[in-house]
Design an enzyme around this catalytic site. Structure first.
Site, PDB file in Angstrom:
ATOM      1  N   GLU A 243       0.873  -0.860   0.080  1.00  0.00           N
ATOM      2  CA  GLU A 243      -0.245  -0.360  -0.041  1.00  0.00           C
ATOM      3  C   GLU A 243       0.971   1.596  -0.142  1.00  0.00           C
ATOM      4  O   GLU A 243       1.329   1.792   1.203  1.00  0.00           O
ATOM      5  CB  GLU A 243      -1.117  -0.158   1.215  1.00  0.00           C
ATOM      6  CG  GLU A 243      -1.394  -1.668   1.119  1.00  0.00           C
ATOM      7  CD  GLU A 243      -2.990  -1.636   0.356  1.00  0.00           C
ATOM      8  OE1 GLU A 243      -3.415  -0.185  -0.179  1.00  0.00           O
ATOM      9  OE2 GLU A 243      -4.055  -2.175   0.467  1.00  0.00           O
ATOM     10  N   CYS A 277      -2.689   9.287   2.231  1.00  0.00           N
ATOM     11  CA  CYS A 277      -2.229   8.896   1.505  1.00  0.00           C
ATOM     12  C   CYS A 277      -3.249   9.158   0.107  1.00  0.00           C
ATOM     13  O   CYS A 277      -2.785   9.187  -1.455  1.00  0.00           O
ATOM     14  CB  CYS A 277      -1.885   7.534   1.813  1.00  0.00           C
ATOM     15  SG  CYS A 277      -3.273   6.069   1.970  1.00  0.00           S
TER      16      CYS A 277
HETATM   17  P1  NAD Z   1       8.600   5.043   4.434  1.00  0.00           P
HETATM   18  O1  NAD Z   1       8.326   4.463   2.955  1.00  0.00           O
HETATM   19  O2  NAD Z   1       9.553   6.208   5.186  1.00  0.00           O
HETATM   20  O3  NAD Z   1       8.016   4.198   5.792  1.00  0.00           O
HETATM   21  C1  NAD Z   1       7.245   2.653   6.233  1.00  0.00           C
HETATM   22  C2  NAD Z   1       7.785   1.811   7.041  1.00  0.00           C
HETATM   23  O4  NAD Z   1       8.361   1.357   6.624  1.00  0.00           O
HETATM   24  C3  NAD Z   1       8.352   2.516   8.293  1.00  0.00           C
HETATM   25  O5  NAD Z   1       7.836   2.027   8.862  1.00  0.00           O
HETATM   26  C4  NAD Z   1       9.932   2.339   7.793  1.00  0.00           C
HETATM   27  O6  NAD Z   1      10.850   1.977   8.955  1.00  0.00           O
HETATM   28  C5  NAD Z   1       9.785   1.221   7.137  1.00  0.00           C
HETATM   29  N1  NAD Z   1      11.190   1.056   5.996  1.00  0.00           N
HETATM   30  C6  NAD Z   1      12.247   1.413   5.858  1.00  0.00           C
HETATM   31  N2  NAD Z   1      12.548   1.507   5.100  1.00  0.00           N
HETATM   32  C7  NAD Z   1      12.388   0.054   4.856  1.00  0.00           C
HETATM   33  C8  NAD Z   1      12.971  -1.505   4.724  1.00  0.00           C
HETATM   34  N3  NAD Z   1      14.244  -1.077   3.585  1.00  0.00           N
HETATM   35  N4  NAD Z   1      12.919  -2.236   4.580  1.00  0.00           N
HETATM   36  C9  NAD Z   1      11.698  -2.366   4.886  1.00  0.00           C
HETATM   37  N5  NAD Z   1      10.905  -1.183   6.015  1.00  0.00           N
HETATM   38  C10 NAD Z   1      11.621  -0.349   5.546  1.00  0.00           C
HETATM   39  O7  NAD Z   1       6.886   5.893   4.737  1.00  0.00           O
HETATM   40  P2  NAD Z   1       6.024   6.802   5.900  1.00  0.00           P
HETATM   41  O8  NAD Z   1       6.944   7.554   5.964  1.00  0.00           O
HETATM   42  O9  NAD Z   1       6.053   5.682   7.348  1.00  0.00           O
HETATM   43  O10 NAD Z   1       5.022   6.674   5.431  1.00  0.00           O
HETATM   44  C11 NAD Z   1       4.333   7.947   4.415  1.00  0.00           C
HETATM   45  C12 NAD Z   1       4.395   6.973   2.647  1.00  0.00           C
HETATM   46  O11 NAD Z   1       3.102   6.010   3.092  1.00  0.00           O
HETATM   47  C13 NAD Z   1       3.711   8.320   2.218  1.00  0.00           C
HETATM   48  O12 NAD Z   1       4.272   7.587   0.938  1.00  0.00           O
HETATM   49  C14 NAD Z   1       2.044   7.879   2.024  1.00  0.00           C
HETATM   50  O13 NAD Z   1       1.706   7.704   0.859  1.00  0.00           O
HETATM   51  C15 NAD Z   1       2.378   6.069   2.409  1.00  0.00           C
HETATM   52  N6  NAD Z   1       1.036   5.295   3.262  1.00  0.00           N
HETATM   53  C16 NAD Z   1       0.144   5.299   2.046  1.00  0.00           C
HETATM   54  C17 NAD Z   1      -1.137   4.189   1.934  1.00  0.00           C
HETATM   55  C18 NAD Z   1      -1.956   3.538   1.311  1.00  0.00           C
HETATM   56  O14 NAD Z   1      -2.802   2.734   2.146  1.00  0.00           O
HETATM   57  N7  NAD Z   1      -1.589   3.500   0.528  1.00  0.00           N
HETATM   58  C19 NAD Z   1      -1.211   4.468   3.943  1.00  0.00           C
HETATM   59  C20 NAD Z   1      -0.844   5.395   3.886  1.00  0.00           C
HETATM   60  C21 NAD Z   1       0.768   5.863   3.872  1.00  0.00           C
END
Ligand code: NAD
Length: 501
Positions: A243, A277
């Site tokens: 997502e 998002c």
């Molecule tokens: P992010 O990608 O920075 O982090 C998400 C999670 O991934 C965190 O827990 C982080 O610690 C972890 N992570 C980071 N690097 C990783 C790796 N290499 N392997 C595995 N896990 C790793 O995102 P964010 O800043 O926390 O969230 C914002 C983003 O999320 C925005 O782009 C938003 O649009 C998206 N989002 C999407 C939805 C949806 O339903 N499509 C919902 C909410 C947020």
């Protein structure tokens, strides 16, 4: 993971959680090592064996106790969600806590039916029958973002448990405390303690989770990280749901109710400080309504009451969550102004902490960064378009496709336009809402993701889908077995001609 030990904290790299509205330190959690993450997955795996063997109805009865605690302890949850994320308590309640109460109620009622075996009527081979049955996958790893630190992972937790799995949750390091609160409620509900684990940490802890032998991964976060997660899952052939990011367009047709549309867009762009998002991130307004719409949007925006959400329950908008995200918003605005757009209201930090004024930008053009890259903050860029065709074309001119919105008084036309937009969800005459309807599928197209959470199919995806095929008639031999013969060949030819006549 049980309660944090002070000795744990002393020996580990710490992650400090702060209230973004005023900087107050709320707590700290360890940045766990890969070995600790792996140990958590093994504990969940041990507990899953007994849990997965329970009838679905029994699992539902037990998960319903967690739901009851979410309802009973809603004020405490809202308070922490609001403090750790900066959103208003009204939004913590409506967008996170109530969402989980509803999702858990819906799936606790429906899961036995959704996960019951499904028969498949065979089209040609009438002597045999088939059915699908749903078997837990094992341990589901949930990697969560910071913008809905309860509403997103707790829903996935409930669904994964009902499907018979163990769960290991890696919350975002920006808002980890609410995940521990979720675990506290889970334990208080008397569910098997080891079955659900929370592993705190930064990105490497998420990467370690994928390497720890999980059987399924639900990742919610940015498209950039999502690609890394997809690659790591692909390397291990772990199925996953992704997502990812969004850049939701809103098309405002000439026949739209301008007053209502302005209200909807202001909410759609600024709820949760635009850190959704599916926030409205691009408005394509037809020439005929553009000027009136802009005036009404500015007027509505200027009426929003913003502040530290701890102060009042009635604020409309609170604080952004993460200092880096505020900087991204500022970078997008700076670039838009340099390219010729105009900030009509907002555009500045306000008060203490990470409050950023709801911002309306006009004179936007499709090639501006503000129209192409995710903003993830309280900014509504607006562009004037000649007609609906141009609006649809520009809406689809994006590498993302999570959600989109169409505003018109003609519902038939609204649906026709909606079907032409490349997005996982398109709403006519409203925004954001359907994540709060757990019976509908949630997922993006293009680089907004793969697969679905929520909905009946989202629940089934958390199971292995296995096929059983069995004989309906006790025949001595089947037509397709050895020995082959001319006679059988000719009979089959005749039969084929008759069947496919
Ligand atoms: P992010 O990608 O920075 O982090 C998400 C999670 O991934 C965190 O827990 C982080 O610690 C972890 N992570 C980071 N690097 C990783 C790796 N290499 N392997 C595995 N896990 C790793 O995102 P964010 O800043 O926390 O969230 C914002 C983003 O999320 C925005 O782009 C938003 O649009 C998206 N989002 C999407 C939805 C949806 O339903 N499509 C919902 C909410 C947020």
């Amino acid at each position: 993971m049980g309660a944090l030990q002070s000795s744990d904290i002393a020996r580990k790299d710490r992650i400090v959680s702060r209230n973004p509205a005023n900087g107050e330190v709320l707590g700290e959690v360890p940045d766990m090592t890969a070995a600790e993450v792996k140990a958590a997955v093994e504990r969940a795996r041990g507990a899953q064996v007994g849990w997965g063997a329970l009838p679905v109805r029994e699992r539902c009865d037990r998960v319903a106790r967690f739901r009851d605690l979410v309802v009973r302890r809603a004020p405490e949850l809202c308070d922490l969600i609001s403090k750790e994320g900066g959103k208003t308590r009204a939004e913590a309640l409506s967008m996170e806590v109530m969402l989980i109460a509803d999702l858990a109620t819906y799936f606790c009622k429906r899961a036995p039916k959704i996960l019951s075996p499904e028969s498949i009527s065979l089209h040609l081979i009438k002597t045999r029958a088939s059915y699908l049955h749903y078997v837990p996958r094992g341990v589901v790893g949930i990697i969560a973002p910071w913008n809905f630190p309860f509403g997103i992972p707790a829903g996935e937790l409930v669904m994964a448990l009902l499907a018979g799995n163990g769960v290991v949750l890696k919350p975002s390091d920006i808002a980890p405390l609410i995940a521990l609160k979720c675990k506290e409620l889970y334990d208080a509900a008397g569910l098997p303690p080891d079955l659900f684990q929370v592993v705190t940490g930064r990105g490497p802890a998420g990467a370690a989770l994928i390497e720890s032998g999980i059987d399924y991964c639900i990742f919610t976060g940015s498209t950039t990280t999502g690609k890394k997660v997809a690659a790591a899952c692909g390397e291990r052939l772990i199925p996953c749901t992704l997502e990812l990011g969004g850049k939701a367009p809103a098309i405002v047709c000439a026949d739209a109710d301008v007053e209502r549309t302005a209200r909807a867009l202001v909410w759609g762009a600024f709820a949760n400080q635009g850190q959704v998002c599916v926030s409205v991130e691009r408005v394509y307004a037809l020439e005929a309504v553009h000027d009136e719409l802009v005036e009404k949007i500015i007027a509505q925006t200027q009426k929003l009451r913003q502040g530290d959400p701890a102060g009042e329950a009635t604020l409309d908008t609170g604080s952004m969550t993460w200092d880096r995200q505020v900087e991204i918003v500022e970078e997008r605005l700076k670039s838009a102004v340099a390219d010729g757009a105009t900030i009509r209201t907002g555009g500045v930090r306000k008060g203490q902490g990470l409050q950023f004024e709801p911002t309306v930008v006009t004179g936007c053009k499709q090639d501006m960064e503000i129209m192409r890259k995710e903003i993830f903050g309280p900014v509504m860029p607006i562009m004037k378009v000649a007609d609906e065709e141009e609006a649809v074309r520009l809406s689809n001119d994006s590498h993302l496709g999570l959600a989109a919105y169409v505003f018109t008084d003609d519902r038939q036309k609204g649906r026709r336009l909606a079907e032409r937009i490349e997005a996982g969800t398109v709403m006519v005459n409203d925004c954001l809402l359907t994540y709060g309807a757990p019976e509908t599928p949630w997922g993006g197209v293009k680089q907004s993701g793969i697969g679905h959470t929520h909905s009946d199919r989202g629940l089934r995806d958390l199971c292995q889908q296995r096929h059983v095929n069995y004989d309906r008639l006790a025949l001595k031999r089947e037509l397709w077995w050895y020995p082959y013969s001319d006679k059988v060949y000719k009979q089959t030819l005749k039969l084929m001609k008759w069947i496919f006549r």
